[in-house]
Design an enzyme around this catalytic site. Structure first.
Site, PDB file in Angstrom:
ATOM      1  N   CYS A  74       0.847  -1.196   0.000  1.00 41.86           N
ATOM      2  CA  CYS A  74       0.000   0.000   0.000  1.00 41.86           C
ATOM      3  C   CYS A  74       0.881   1.245   0.000  1.00 41.86           C
ATOM      4  O   CYS A  74       1.885   1.299   0.708  1.00 41.86           O
ATOM      5  CB  CYS A  74      -0.881  -0.019   1.249  1.00 41.86           C
ATOM      6  SG  CYS A  74      -1.886   1.457   1.437  1.00 41.86           S
ATOM      7  N   LEU A  75       0.479   2.248  -0.795  1.00 39.66           N
ATOM      8  CA  LEU A  75       1.249   3.489  -0.863  1.00 39.66           C
ATOM      9  C   LEU A  75       1.310   4.177   0.500  1.00 39.66           C
ATOM     10  O   LEU A  75       2.235   4.947   0.767  1.00 39.66           O
ATOM     11  CB  LEU A  75       0.617   4.438  -1.885  1.00 39.66           C
ATOM     12  CG  LEU A  75       0.685   3.957  -3.341  1.00 39.66           C
ATOM     13  CD1 LEU A  75      -0.201   4.828  -4.222  1.00 39.66           C
ATOM     14  CD2 LEU A  75       2.117   3.965  -3.855  1.00 39.66           C
ATOM     15  N   HIS A 126      -9.925   1.675   2.426  1.00 38.22           N
ATOM     16  CA  HIS A 126      -9.350   2.996   2.742  1.00 38.22           C
ATOM     17  C   HIS A 126     -10.456   3.999   3.064  1.00 38.22           C
ATOM     18  O   HIS A 126     -10.344   4.788   4.000  1.00 38.22           O
ATOM     19  CB  HIS A 126      -8.530   3.535   1.563  1.00 38.22           C
ATOM     20  CG  HIS A 126      -7.101   3.069   1.530  1.00 38.22           C
ATOM     21  ND1 HIS A 126      -6.237   3.249   2.578  1.00 38.22           N
ATOM     22  CD2 HIS A 126      -6.381   2.455   0.556  1.00 38.22           C
ATOM     23  CE1 HIS A 126      -5.042   2.754   2.250  1.00 38.22           C
ATOM     24  NE2 HIS A 126      -5.103   2.258   1.028  1.00 38.22           N
TER      25      HIS A 126
HETATM   26 NI    NI Z   1      -3.562   1.299  -0.037  1.00 39.08          NI
END
Ligand code: NI
Length: 182
Positions: A95-96, A141
């Site tokens: 995940c970023l 998210h």
């Molecule tokens: Ni993510």
């Protein structure tokens, strides 16, 4: 279009549930354009508005480079909602917003998502495998949930300890081979 900074764990904004978009105005269209540019620059295959600090239910996705069978390239989804889920799949996710960690996560293998487009059209998106994983990851998210929250407590604790240690040493972990970041 402009790049927006991506928030990373443990920023508390990532834990907040995003609100439904009630009006698709110029601000939402600009947000989506910025998110698209930010996602491609990262590079990642998906980005939720929560990750750039905006509490609105908007995600962008493009898994095409990783999975050419996934069909349509860029998806811009407003108020996405999973209406069907089927089967299970285990995918190594990154995940970023969670630097330097990938871990296997169990999710539905196929999902059907209903959403609105920036053109105010209601659409359905069917995703399997990577696209299904990415859709579920991004909608998580919007609900203030990270893939970390879906790992065992032991794995989560190990990650936290490692991040604290790296923070103290004032450096970032080494990436190794670059995973697909969702
Ligand atoms: Ni993510």
């Amino acid at each position: 279009m402009a790049l927006r900074p991506i928030l990373t764990y443990p920023d508390s904004v990532l834990k907040q549930r995003a609100a439904a978009v009630s009006c698709i105005g110029a601000d939402v269209v600009r947000l989506i354009d910025d998110m698209t540019e930010t996602m491609y620059a990262a590079p990642g295959v998906g980005l939720a508005a929560t990750q750039v600090g905006v509490g609105q239910r908007v995600v962008v996705l493009d898994v095409h480079d990783e999975d050419e069978s996934a069909g349509k390239r860029l998806l811009k989804l407003i108020n996405p909602e999973i209406v069907e889920r089927e089967g299970t799949i285990v995918w190594e996710e990154g995940c970023l917003s969670v630097p330097d960690l990938t871990a296997p996560v169990t999710r539905a293998r196929r999902v059907l998502v209903r959403a609105w487009t920036p053109e105010e059209r209601e659409i359905e998106v069917e995703g399997e495998e990577l696209l299904a994983v990415a859709l579920q990851h991004e909608i998580d998210h919007l609900d203030g949930k990270l893939f970390l929250d879906r790992l065992s407590r032991l794995k989560r604790d190990l990650y936290r300890a490692r991040q604290r240690k790296l923070g103290r040493q004032g450096r970032k972990g080494t990436g190794g081979t670059r995973p697909v970041l969702i």
